[in-house]
Write an enzyme that holds these catalytic residues in place. Structure first.
Site, mmCIF file in Angstrom:
data_model
loop_
_atom_site.group_PDB
_atom_site.id
_atom_site.type_symbol
_atom_site.label_atom_id
_atom_site.label_comp_id
_atom_site.label_asym_id
_atom_site.label_seq_id
_atom_site.Cartn_x
_atom_site.Cartn_y
_atom_site.Cartn_z
ATOM 1 N N LYS A 48 -1.722 -24.071 -1.125
ATOM 2 C CA LYS A 48 -1.794 -23.196 -1.813
ATOM 3 C C LYS A 48 -1.727 -21.542 -1.396
ATOM 4 O O LYS A 48 -0.969 -20.991 -0.671
ATOM 5 C CB LYS A 48 -3.945 -22.724 -1.435
ATOM 6 C CG LYS A 48 -4.213 -22.112 -0.594
ATOM 7 C CD LYS A 48 -5.976 -22.311 -0.474
ATOM 8 C CE LYS A 48 -6.568 -21.867 0.310
ATOM 9 N NZ LYS A 48 -7.814 -21.077 0.665
ATOM 10 N N ARG A 147 -19.422 -20.232 -0.171
ATOM 11 C CA ARG A 147 -18.269 -19.944 -1.914
ATOM 12 C C ARG A 147 -18.732 -20.758 -2.815
ATOM 13 O O ARG A 147 -19.403 -20.111 -4.349
ATOM 14 C CB ARG A 147 -17.075 -19.879 -0.740
ATOM 15 C CG ARG A 147 -15.662 -19.382 -2.092
ATOM 16 C CD ARG A 147 -14.599 -19.477 -1.110
ATOM 17 N NE ARG A 147 -14.314 -20.704 -0.838
ATOM 18 C CZ ARG A 147 -13.048 -20.384 -0.065
ATOM 19 N NH1 ARG A 147 -12.456 -19.495 0.349
ATOM 20 N NH2 ARG A 147 -12.835 -21.341 0.848
ATOM 21 N N TYR A 275 5.644 10.621 3.637
ATOM 22 C CA TYR A 275 4.618 11.253 3.085
ATOM 23 C C TYR A 275 3.579 12.352 4.535
ATOM 24 O O TYR A 275 2.718 11.149 5.342
ATOM 25 C CB TYR A 275 3.766 9.906 2.670
ATOM 26 C CG TYR A 275 4.662 10.232 1.297
ATOM 27 C CD1 TYR A 275 5.497 10.735 0.382
ATOM 28 C CD2 TYR A 275 4.974 8.720 1.045
ATOM 29 C CE1 TYR A 275 5.721 10.666 -1.264
ATOM 30 C CE2 TYR A 275 5.765 7.971 -0.459
ATOM 31 C CZ TYR A 275 6.270 9.667 -0.646
ATOM 32 O OH TYR A 275 7.054 8.681 -2.121
ATOM 33 N N MET A 323 6.317 3.323 -0.100
ATOM 34 C CA MET A 323 6.861 1.894 -0.921
ATOM 35 C C MET A 323 7.305 1.302 -0.481
ATOM 36 O O MET A 323 7.615 -0.541 -0.362
ATOM 37 C CB MET A 323 6.731 2.209 -2.845
ATOM 38 C CG MET A 323 5.842 0.842 -3.777
ATOM 39 S SD MET A 323 6.526 1.871 -5.346
ATOM 40 C CE MET A 323 4.397 2.644 -5.194
HETATM 41 C C1 LIG Z 1 -10.908 -25.801 1.802
HETATM 42 C C2 LIG Z 1 -9.170 -25.286 2.366
HETATM 43 N N1 LIG Z 1 -9.445 -26.223 3.346
HETATM 44 C C3 LIG Z 1 -8.427 -26.117 4.098
HETATM 45 C C4 LIG Z 1 -7.827 -24.115 4.120
HETATM 46 C C5 LIG Z 1 -7.409 -24.401 5.549
HETATM 47 O O1 LIG Z 1 -7.851 -23.119 6.263
HETATM 48 P P1 LIG Z 1 -6.936 -23.093 7.859
HETATM 49 O O2 LIG Z 1 -5.680 -22.467 7.475
HETATM 50 O O3 LIG Z 1 -7.385 -22.356 8.793
HETATM 51 O O4 LIG Z 1 -6.408 -24.441 8.123
HETATM 52 C C6 LIG Z 1 -8.768 -23.506 3.762
HETATM 53 C C7 LIG Z 1 -7.965 -22.249 3.893
HETATM 54 O O5 LIG Z 1 -8.491 -21.331 3.711
HETATM 55 C C8 LIG Z 1 -9.815 -24.097 2.208
HETATM 56 O O6 LIG Z 1 -9.805 -23.010 1.993
#
Ligand SMILES: Cc1ncc(COP(=O)(O)O)c(C=O)c1O
Length: 385
Positions: A48, A147, A275, A323
């Protein structure tokens, strides 16, 4: 012979700030993690957020070639990118889906949603029935992360209700840990609560194929959390997920973030740099300007704190990170020239700047440093260093 002019020697027209992703290090990390789980436990690669900033397609390619059972993405858009790149592997969307209008894309692209509420299950079931299709789903149980997900106490009824929906097939049940890197008691309590939900599902005759809880830390620290699938992210990318992880698994660093010296000068004592004039020279100082700034993801909190590597040595950051550019002290690196390669994150010679080191200086975690590397910074794939 005169050195080549830095203005004509360029092999590309990109800005001199880029990231190198070492595919062989990624592969090696995957295998190292794979060895930590039983052969009948599968691995979902968490790719992700654009593969934690390394590049969605680059990291997915390695995970798929190494036998990942599934890929975990943030959003429908990321799932579509994988499909358009030709990946047929199961793709689980780890976030809760919103807005509901994106639901038809799940069917179109055969993406697996996380279902975290009865309302979402009902909406999906309705679309599935209209299309006369059945959608694989994973149900999210909130065992203490807070969450998304259905609470442990409501989970048995929720699972039963979803199981009765003809348009949905419960392929997975999962939860996520709050602090598997540091808190053993809380992590195992979350695991126990989740497994009690799995047990009650089994008692109702509901046996999802995928039971998954373990992120990188739990994968390495708590084998009893492995379920039927583990979900490593950060360790795959070569970041030790908890203090001490390096003594348990050998992870290779995957990402090197580089820039070049684009300007060099010597300033007299008393000169200020950048800056707000937060740094003033105590001696005549040779200052190199690099083509990387906070718009590339170099945290502004590194101002007067962090450093970069040049010629295998540390060059401290002078004044505010700006920047697009950052100034560093190269007084003690007399061989430094315009065009030289500087390492912002990674190894050069015997020195290394880790993501954790930058994160500490920037008061954040290594994840945010990786994810924060700007979209305008090209990612180049390399094969070994
Ligand atoms: C639902 C979920 N599973 C697994 C992971 C993987 O976690 P990690 O990068 O600590 O292995 C994440 C990452 O935040 C996550 O949100």
């Amino acid at each position: 012979m005169a050195p080549p002019s830095p203005f004509t020697a360029s092999s590309s027209f990109q800005r001199p700030c880029w990231v190198e992703i070492d595919e062989s290090a990624l592969r090696s990390n995957w295998r190292a993690l794979r060895q930590k789980v039983a052969p009948d436990v599968q691995m979902l690669a968490v790719v992700k957020a654009d593969g934690y900033g390394l590049g969605l397609l680059a990291v997915s390619k390695v995970a798929v070639e190494e036998g990942a059972a599934a890929l975990g993405v943030s959003s429908v858009e990321e799932g579509i990118k994988l499909r358009e790149a030709g990946y047929h592997i199961p793709v689980l969307i780890l976030g809760s889906l919103f807005p509901f209008e994106s639901f038809s894309l799940l069917f179109q692209y055969r993406l697996t949603p996380t279902v975290a509420s009865l309302a979402a299950a009902e909406a999906l079931d309705q679309i599935a029935r209209e299309r006369q299709e059945r959608l694989n789903v994973h149900l999210k149980i909130d065992s203490g992360f807070g969450r998304i997900g259905v609470s442990v106490s409501n989970a048995p009824a929720f699972i039963q209700q979803v199981a009765q929906k003809p348009g949905l097939l419960i392929e997975g049940l999962y939860t996520h840990f709050a602090s598997s890197d540091v808190d053993e008691d809380y992590t195992l309590a979350q695991a126990d609560a989740f497994f009690s939900v799995v047990k009650s599902a089994h008692a109702q005759g509901i046996r999802p194929r995928w039971i998954h809880l373990a992120n990188s830390s739990a994968l390495l620290r708590f084998p009893r959390t492995h379920g039927t699938m583990v979900r490593p992210g950060v360790a795959f990318y070569g970041i030790p997920p908890y203090p001490g992880a390096s003594s348990v698994v050998h992870l290779k660093s995957v990402l090197t973030w580089k820039s070049r010296v684009i300007f060099l000068k010597t300033v007299p004592a008393e000169s200020s740099i950048s800056y707000a004039r937060t740094w003033t020279a105590k001696r005549p100082t040779r200052v190199a300007t690099l083509a990387a700034g906070y718009a590339d993801g170099l945290p502004r909190l590194l101002s007067n704190k962090g450093g970069v590597l040049l010629h295998g040595r540390r060059a401290p950051i002078l004044g505010r990170v700006t920047m697009d550019m950052t100034m560093v002290d190269v007084t003690d690196i007399p061989e430094c020239r315009v065009g030289d390669e500087a390492v912002l994150l990674g190894r050069q010679g015997n020195e290394e700047i880790t993501a954790q080191e930058i994160a500490d200086a920037a008061e954040t975690n290594a994840y945010e440093i990786l994810c924060g590397i700007g979209a305008r910074v090209p990612r180049r794939i390399i094969h070994g260093r």
